[in-house]
Design a protein around this motif. Structure first.
Motif, PDB file in Angstrom:
ATOM      1  N   GLU A 181       0.819  -1.214   0.000  1.00  0.00           N
ATOM      2  CA  GLU A 181       0.000   0.000   0.000  1.00  0.00           C
ATOM      3  C   GLU A 181       0.851   1.261   0.000  1.00  0.00           C
ATOM      4  O   GLU A 181       0.387   2.330   0.352  1.00  0.00           O
ATOM      5  CB  GLU A 181      -0.955  -0.004   1.194  1.00  0.00           C
ATOM      6  N   GLU A 182       2.112   1.121  -0.386  1.00  0.00           N
ATOM      7  CA  GLU A 182       2.996   2.263  -0.426  1.00  0.00           C
ATOM      8  C   GLU A 182       2.488   3.301  -1.430  1.00  0.00           C
ATOM      9  O   GLU A 182       1.871   2.946  -2.424  1.00  0.00           O
ATOM     10  CB  GLU A 182       4.423   1.840  -0.816  1.00  0.00           C
ATOM     11  N   MET A 183       2.765   4.551  -1.146  1.00  0.00           N
ATOM     12  CA  MET A 183       2.379   5.636  -2.044  1.00  0.00           C
ATOM     13  C   MET A 183       3.390   5.737  -3.184  1.00  0.00           C
ATOM     14  O   MET A 183       4.590   5.593  -2.968  1.00  0.00           O
ATOM     15  CB  MET A 183       2.389   6.972  -1.299  1.00  0.00           C
ATOM     16  N   THR A 184       2.881   6.029  -4.362  1.00  0.00           N
ATOM     17  CA  THR A 184       3.776   6.337  -5.474  1.00  0.00           C
ATOM     18  C   THR A 184       4.294   7.758  -5.281  1.00  0.00           C
ATOM     19  O   THR A 184       3.749   8.533  -4.479  1.00  0.00           O
ATOM     20  CB  THR A 184       3.040   6.247  -6.822  1.00  0.00           C
ATOM     21  N   ALA A 185       5.307   8.116  -6.027  1.00  0.00           N
ATOM     22  CA  ALA A 185       5.856   9.472  -5.939  1.00  0.00           C
ATOM     23  C   ALA A 185       4.782  10.504  -6.286  1.00  0.00           C
ATOM     24  O   ALA A 185       4.662  11.536  -5.617  1.00  0.00           O
ATOM     25  CB  ALA A 185       7.059   9.614  -6.861  1.00  0.00           C
ATOM     26  N   THR A 186       3.981  10.223  -7.302  1.00  0.00           N
ATOM     27  CA  THR A 186       2.927  11.167  -7.691  1.00  0.00           C
ATOM     28  C   THR A 186       1.856  11.259  -6.616  1.00  0.00           C
ATOM     29  O   THR A 186       1.367  12.350  -6.307  1.00  0.00           O
ATOM     30  CB  THR A 186       2.307  10.767  -9.041  1.00  0.00           C
ATOM     31  N   GLU A 187       1.492  10.125  -6.030  1.00  0.00           N
ATOM     32  CA  GLU A 187       0.498  10.153  -4.948  1.00  0.00           C
ATOM     33  C   GLU A 187       1.002  10.994  -3.779  1.00  0.00           C
ATOM     34  O   GLU A 187       0.233  11.748  -3.173  1.00  0.00           O
ATOM     35  CB  GLU A 187       0.159   8.739  -4.495  1.00  0.00           C
ATOM     36  N   LEU A 188       2.284  10.888  -3.462  1.00  0.00           N
ATOM     37  CA  LEU A 188       2.841  11.715  -2.389  1.00  0.00           C
ATOM     38  C   LEU A 188       2.783  13.195  -2.745  1.00  0.00           C
ATOM     39  O   LEU A 188       2.479  14.025  -1.884  1.00  0.00           O
ATOM     40  CB  LEU A 188       4.277  11.299  -2.073  1.00  0.00           C
ATOM     41  N   GLN A 189       3.047  13.535  -4.004  1.00  0.00           N
ATOM     42  CA  GLN A 189       2.937  14.929  -4.439  1.00  0.00           C
ATOM     43  C   GLN A 189       1.507  15.417  -4.269  1.00  0.00           C
ATOM     44  O   GLN A 189       1.271  16.513  -3.747  1.00  0.00           O
ATOM     45  CB  GLN A 189       3.331  15.076  -5.910  1.00  0.00           C
ATOM     46  N   VAL A 190       0.552  14.610  -4.707  1.00  0.00           N
ATOM     47  CA  VAL A 190      -0.861  14.974  -4.588  1.00  0.00           C
ATOM     48  C   VAL A 190      -1.235  15.107  -3.108  1.00  0.00           C
ATOM     49  O   VAL A 190      -1.916  16.061  -2.715  1.00  0.00           O
ATOM     50  CB  VAL A 190      -1.758  13.941  -5.311  1.00  0.00           C
ATOM     51  N   LEU A 191      -0.782  14.190  -2.291  1.00  0.00           N
ATOM     52  CA  LEU A 191      -1.084  14.227  -0.863  1.00  0.00           C
ATOM     53  C   LEU A 191      -0.541  15.501  -0.220  1.00  0.00           C
ATOM     54  O   LEU A 191      -1.218  16.134   0.592  1.00  0.00           O
ATOM     55  CB  LEU A 191      -0.515  12.986  -0.176  1.00  0.00           C
ATOM     56  N   ARG A 192       0.668  15.890  -0.579  1.00  0.00           N
ATOM     57  CA  ARG A 192       1.237  17.136  -0.039  1.00  0.00           C
ATOM     58  C   ARG A 192       0.360  18.325  -0.413  1.00  0.00           C
ATOM     59  O   ARG A 192       0.144  19.223   0.408  1.00  0.00           O
ATOM     60  CB  ARG A 192       2.662  17.346  -0.563  1.00  0.00           C
ATOM     61  N   LEU A 193      -0.138  18.337  -1.639  1.00  0.00           N
ATOM     62  CA  LEU A 193      -0.989  19.443  -2.080  1.00  0.00           C
ATOM     63  C   LEU A 193      -2.357  19.399  -1.405  1.00  0.00           C
ATOM     64  O   LEU A 193      -2.929  20.454  -1.091  1.00  0.00           O
ATOM     65  CB  LEU A 193      -1.106  19.430  -3.604  1.00  0.00           C
TER      66      LEU A 193
END
Length: 77
Positions: free
Chosen positions: A15-27
């Protein structure tokens, strides 16, 4: 790279976040709308919605505000 591994350890295996998912999550944590996220990342709105959906599922929450709280608790952002 090591920093990224530390972040990923906070979530269950698979269930690790992808790099893009982490970017979206930060936003999301910055209270950006889906439209704003799409503009900032240069991706289409349906793609943003897909990323948000995956994030909510991985964090086992149903709302963006809960995702932001959980991300902070897990130190993902």
């Amino acid at each position: 790279l090591e920093f990224r591994r530390v972040l990923f350890r906070s979530l269950p295996p698979g269930e690790e976040m992808t790099a893009t998912e982490l970017q979206v999550l930060r936003l999301i944590c910055q209270d950006k709308s889906n439209a704003e996220i799409g503009e900032l990342l240069g991706i289409k709105l349906p793609t943003v919605k897909t990323h948000v959906s995956h994030i909510l599922t991985k964090l086992r929450v149903s709302r963006r505000a809960q995702a932001a709280s959980e991300a902070r608790r897990l130190r993902l952002v």
